[in-house]
Design a protein around this motif. Structure first.
Motif: not given
Length: 358
Positions: A67-69, A208-209, A220-226, A354-358
């Motif tokens: 889950k992301g923000k 990275a995790l 702070q992970i920006a978006y839902d990521t699979l 990448y995971l944090l960026g928008e």
């Protein structure tokens, strides 16, 4: 702009990852037989105690939604755990084995390699890939004869001198053959092993995790990521199925190809602009360049002339999401490979950004 991760945070994440990488490299996973490695990855990622739901696809790949923000954009990050290997093709009258390759390993890259044959009853029998009539004291052409499926065979470490005796061991066509990885983590930071393609990149996602968790940045992970650990990349169809329709971006993490005319190296992260399937997403590439520059991550760009990835497979199957490809340089790919912990660290950092960026 996401905050660059502290170097000590990254170094600590790499230190925590190296035992996992070593065990993963020592877990056999030739394409078609990846269940041991997938099980190990599932246990390893689950043990991070993150808000991940972990499940396997019908093809045996590992899926881990994170889950992301925001769910405004749907991302995916993938690396593959399947490797090169071989399979029993025939039992010779001598009791030795004829074998077929799984994936694109050069025949010369496996000569004199130690192997393990897995029988249908899961018995493990050791052996070695040797030339047919390979003694130079007997065969004057042993050094110069071509290496192929007819001139290399598997000498079993078992008392067998006939086909019937080998069959009595439980060996039959279709049995998987595992190449010895020969893992070495050197004091100078080099990582030597077979199958760094692509287990080193699985480790980069894992690291990275860890870095994000230890830095208090998981929220702070920006978006839902699979997150996906694929298991059929080496034969070209690992990335062809099981992606959600709403996926907007796919970041493929796979080794960077090194050699004459290449800019990739073992100490940086490479952004592949084009491989044999054509160019990757210009928009994603621009974003990854920006993220690397802002975080001070050493980034190379390169083209890979004889290469395809799970991103290539995804697009070839009609996938509509943007795709980009990053990874650390791996020397002597599809042979006895080598990379460096700096390349692992910088690839880890770019995945995190990448995971944090928008």
């Amino acid at each position: 702009m996401p905050t660059p991760l502290d170097d000590q945070l990254l170094e600590n994440a790499i230190e925590q990852t190296l035992p996992m990488l070593t065990q993963l490299l020592n877990t056999p996973s030739p394409t078609g037989y990846t269940r041991e490695a997938i099980r190990f990855c599932r246990e390893s990622f689950t043990a991070l105690d993150l808000p991940l739901s972990v499940f396997e696809t019908r093809k045996g790949a590992l899926m881990m939604p994170l889950k992301g923000k925001s769910a405004q954009i749907h991302r995916a990050v993938t690396a593959h755990v399947d490797t090169l290997g071989a399979m029993v093709k025939d039992v010779k009258p001598s009791g030795r084995l004829k074998f077929a390759m799984l994936g694109g390993s050069p025949w010369t890259a496996v000569e004199y390699e130690g192997v393990t044959v897995r029988t249908a009853k899961d018995e493990r029998i050791r052996g070695t890939i040797v030339p047919v009539n390979g003694s130079t004291h007997v065969n004057k052409d042993a050094a110069t004869m071509p290496r192929n499926e007819n001139t290399l065979e598997i000498r079993l470490d078992a008392r067998t001198r006939s086909g019937a005796e080998t069959v009595a061991l439980g060996i039959a066509p279709g049995d998987f053959i595992f190449f010895d990885p020969r893992v070495e983590l050197g004091e100078a930071g080099f990582i030597r092993s077979r199958h760094l393609d692509d287990k080193l990149c699985v480790a980069a996602i894992y690291a990275a995790l860890i870095a994000l968790k230890d830095g208090g940045l998981i929220g702070q992970i920006a978006y839902d990521t699979l997150l996906n650990i694929s298991n059929y990349e080496e034969v070209g169809h690992g990335g062809r199925a099981d992606w959600p329709d709403e996926m907007d971006e796919l970041l493929v993490v796979d080794m960077a190809a090194m050699g004459d005319g290449q800019w990739s190296d073992e100490f940086s992260v490479t952004l592949c602009i084009r491989d044999s399937g054509g160019p990757y997403s210009f928009e994603m590439n621009e974003n990854l360049r920006r993220l690397a520059a802002e975080a001070g991550i050493p980034l190379k760009t390169d083209l890979y002339p004889n290469y395809s990835s799970d991103g290539t497979a995804y697009w070839g199957a009609g996938g509509a999401a943007r795709v980009a490809l990053i990874g650390m340089g791996v020397d002597s790919s599809h042979g006895y490979e080598r990379s460096h912990r700096d390349g692992l660290k910088h690839t880890t950092h770019l995945i995190a950004q990448y995971l944090l960026g928008e």
